[in-house]
Design a protein around this motif. Structure first.
Motif, short mmCIF file in Angstrom:
data_model
loop_
_atom_site.label_atom_id
_atom_site.label_comp_id
_atom_site.label_asym_id
_atom_site.label_seq_id
_atom_site.Cartn_x
_atom_site.Cartn_y
_atom_site.Cartn_z
N THR A 225 -45.46 13.40 6.92
CA THR A 225 -44.43 14.45 6.92
C THR A 225 -44.54 15.20 8.24
OG1 THR A 225 -44.58 14.69 4.52
CG2 THR A 225 -43.60 16.52 5.72
N ILE A 226 -43.49 15.16 9.03
CA ILE A 226 -43.53 15.81 10.35
C ILE A 226 -43.07 17.27 10.19
CG2 ILE A 226 -42.63 15.79 12.71
CD1 ILE A 226 -42.49 12.69 12.37
N ILE A 227 -44.01 18.17 10.47
CA ILE A 227 -43.75 19.60 10.29
C ILE A 227 -43.75 20.27 11.66
CG2 ILE A 227 -44.49 21.72 9.11
CD1 ILE A 227 -46.14 19.98 7.20
N TYR A 228 -42.72 21.07 11.92
CA TYR A 228 -42.61 21.73 13.22
C TYR A 228 -42.72 23.24 13.05
CZ TYR A 228 -40.74 23.18 17.76
OH TYR A 228 -40.58 23.75 18.99
N VAL A 229 -43.56 23.85 13.90
CA VAL A 229 -43.65 25.31 13.96
C VAL A 229 -43.56 25.71 15.42
CG1 VAL A 229 -45.13 25.44 11.90
CG2 VAL A 229 -46.20 25.41 14.14
N ALA A 230 -43.08 26.92 15.69
CA ALA A 230 -42.96 27.35 17.09
C ALA A 230 -43.38 28.79 17.23
CB ALA A 230 -41.51 27.19 17.54
N GLY A 231 -43.79 29.14 18.45
CA GLY A 231 -44.19 30.52 18.70
C GLY A 231 -44.97 30.66 19.98
N LEU A 244 -51.60 28.04 10.17
CA LEU A 244 -51.54 26.59 10.40
C LEU A 244 -52.19 25.81 9.26
CD1 LEU A 244 -52.20 26.55 14.25
CD2 LEU A 244 -50.08 25.85 13.11
N GLU A 245 -53.23 26.39 8.66
CA GLU A 245 -53.87 25.73 7.52
C GLU A 245 -52.88 25.65 6.34
OE1 GLU A 245 -57.90 25.99 4.75
OE2 GLU A 245 -57.40 27.69 6.05
N MET A 246 -52.13 26.75 6.11
CA MET A 246 -51.13 26.75 5.04
C MET A 246 -49.99 25.76 5.35
SD MET A 246 -51.92 28.59 2.49
CE MET A 246 -50.40 28.92 1.60
N VAL A 247 -49.60 25.68 6.61
CA VAL A 247 -48.57 24.73 7.03
C VAL A 247 -49.06 23.30 6.75
CG1 VAL A 247 -47.42 23.74 9.08
CG2 VAL A 247 -47.50 26.24 8.75
N TYR A 248 -50.30 23.04 7.11
CA TYR A 248 -50.93 21.73 6.92
C TYR A 248 -50.93 21.33 5.45
CZ TYR A 248 -54.48 18.09 7.74
OH TYR A 248 -55.15 16.90 7.84
N LYS A 249 -51.06 22.32 4.58
CA LYS A 249 -51.12 22.05 3.13
C LYS A 249 -49.75 21.84 2.50
CE LYS A 249 -55.50 24.41 2.18
NZ LYS A 249 -56.11 25.69 1.77
N GLN A 250 -48.68 21.93 3.29
CA GLN A 250 -47.33 21.76 2.75
C GLN A 250 -47.01 20.31 2.41
OE1 GLN A 250 -45.31 24.61 2.07
NE2 GLN A 250 -47.32 25.46 2.59
N PRO A 254 -49.66 15.50 6.41
CA PRO A 254 -48.94 16.31 7.40
C PRO A 254 -49.19 15.84 8.84
CG PRO A 254 -50.90 17.45 6.67
CD PRO A 254 -50.87 16.15 5.92
N TYR A 255 -48.15 15.92 9.66
CA TYR A 255 -48.28 15.73 11.11
C TYR A 255 -47.67 16.99 11.71
CZ TYR A 255 -48.17 13.45 15.71
OH TYR A 255 -48.38 13.13 17.03
N VAL A 256 -48.52 17.92 12.14
CA VAL A 256 -48.05 19.24 12.55
C VAL A 256 -47.82 19.29 14.06
CG1 VAL A 256 -48.56 21.73 12.58
CG2 VAL A 256 -49.23 20.34 10.59
N ILE A 257 -46.58 19.59 14.45
CA ILE A 257 -46.22 19.75 15.87
C ILE A 257 -46.01 21.25 16.12
CG2 ILE A 257 -44.55 19.20 17.67
CD1 ILE A 257 -43.82 16.66 16.09
N VAL A 316 -39.48 22.60 8.87
CA VAL A 316 -39.73 23.62 9.89
C VAL A 316 -40.28 24.85 9.18
CG1 VAL A 316 -38.69 25.13 11.64
CG2 VAL A 316 -37.91 22.76 11.42
N CYS A 317 -41.42 25.35 9.67
CA CYS A 317 -42.04 26.51 9.02
C CYS A 317 -42.14 27.70 9.98
CB CYS A 317 -43.46 26.16 8.55
SG CYS A 317 -43.49 24.89 7.28
N HIS A 318 -42.09 28.89 9.41
CA HIS A 318 -42.34 30.11 10.18
C HIS A 318 -43.11 31.06 9.27
CE1 HIS A 318 -41.62 33.91 12.34
NE2 HIS A 318 -41.51 33.14 13.41
#
Length: 402
Positions: A225-231, A244-250, A254-257, A316-318
């Protein structure tokens, strides 16, 4: 197997003669046993210099244990830490080269500690760490031949970062000529009697090689699952790690960019002298995190169609922090929201870069006193080393004269 008179890694070897953590099997000629390494430190305001030291240490063996000192130990030997021990333990755990951490590690590294955790040797940077009474904290392991050294990362130190916060200049941003910064380097990390090479400030120069060393190099695989976050991810800290740990657990796989905004973009929406770390420094800080697979350097502020399609983004997460509008006043997350792939993540941690700067400013006087004390101790050691060298050089000359 005994190394330096010490049973290194009493792990049971498997049939292939390999006992790498995670149970991977390698051929007997490849590795006979696991080499276990010990690193320790305060790891206060963890930055890419700390991460690079841990990366270099891990490259010397197979299994890396990081010992982290308590608040009380740091206060006794150095002065007040910026982060609590719980925050520091979590930060070091999130660095991808660390296999295990030891909470409340002793400030002075002894053979007893290495033996207790079954470590072959201890690795430290080529700067000097001194106790409150000016003794080298690694003297015992050095004498026993169980000490290895790695290169200190040029261009960053906690001292330098503190200086950037206190001076409120923008000279550290990546596209600026910097007379201000020169002045900062002249004022900060410099005691009344000269300049220590360890505490002083030097410029960080990014190379493609350094990015390659930090990057995972792994492409997304089918089923990820490709997850994108920006900041900005400025002064990469425990608030970022928790997010980022919470994003990873989504996702299960996960493949976090992480999209990092350029310095000028961050300055547009955050103002003051933000970001404290420039784009090159922020790239390495984020890449060192075990929850991150890839970084987009200088990502567009609006998460648009092109970016989502190019990276085949599934989600996409924020975080709960404020989303600043784009230059034209539009919502930078309009496109992922339209596609129904936008998610707000509550990490349960409200810490911001602003909060950290406040902690520093409140402790400013203590930090400045701490840095001057550290500088004075380092200068004393340099003087002693010079004297010893001079004596050693003059002894053979005196003998030939007789």
């Amino acid at each position: 197997m005994i190394k330096n008179g010490h049973h290194a890694a009493d792990n049971q070897e498997d049939e292939a003669g390999c006992c790498k953590p995670g149970g991977s099997v390698c051929s007997p000629e490849k590795r006979k046993r696991v080499v276990r390494l010990w690193c320790d430190g305060c790891y206060d305001m963890v930055h890419y210099g700390h991460s690079n030291q841990l990366r270099q240490a891990k490259a010397m063996g197979d299994y890396l244990i990081a010992g982290v000192h308590t608040d009380a130990e740091i206060a006794k030997h150095k002065g007040p830490p910026v982060f609590t021990q719980e925050e520091r333990y979590k930060m070091v755990r999130a660095i991808k080269w660390v296999d295990e951490i030891v909470e409340g590690a002793p400030y002075v590294t002894t053979l007893e500690t290495l033996d207790k955790y079954n470590c072959d040797f201890c690795v430290h940077g080529d700067d000097i760490t001194l106790t409150v009474d000016g003794k080298d904290t690694y003297a015992e392991v050095k004498r026993a031949g169980r000490y290895r050294e790695c290169k200190r990362t040029q261009g960053v130190s906690t001292t330098d970062l503190v200086g950037r916060m206190l001076l409120m200049t923008k000279a550290h941003h990546s596209n600026m000529d910097n007379p201000d910064y020169q002045q900062h380097t002249d004022n900060f990390g410099k005691g009344p009697k000269g300049h220590s090479p360890w505490t002083g400030v030097s410029q960080f120069l990014q190379t493609s090689q350094k990015i390659i060393q930090f990057a995972s190099g792994k492409e997304p695989q089918p089923g990820d699952t490709i997850i994108y976050v920006a900041g900005a991810f400025d002064l990469f800290h425990i608030g970022h790690v928790d997010f980022l740990e919470m994003v990873y657990k989504q996702a299960e796989r996960p493949y976090v960019i992480v999209g990092l905004h350029f310095d000028q973009e961050v300055n547009r929406y955050k103002g003051k002298n933000y970001p404290i770390m420039n784009i090159h420094e922020r790239t390495l800080s984020v890449l060192a995190c075990r929850y991150v697979s890839e970084v987009v350097i200088g990502a567009p502020y609006a998460v648009g169609k092109d970016l989502l399609d190019h990276f085949k983004v599934d989600l996409v997460c924020h975080g709960k922090t404020e989303v600043f509008p784009d230059k034209d006043g539009s919502d930078p997350y309009a496109e992922p929201k339209k596609r129904g792939i936008f998610r707000t993540i509550d990490s349960g941690n409200n810490l911001t870069t602003d909060d950290i700067v406040q902690r520093i400013i409140e402790n400013r006087l203590q930090f400045e006193a701490r840095n001057q004390k550290k500088e004075a101790k380092e200068m004393a050691v340099i003087e002693a080393m010079k004297k010893r060298e001079q004596q050693e050089q003059s002894e053979p000359a005196a003998q030939t004269a007789h």
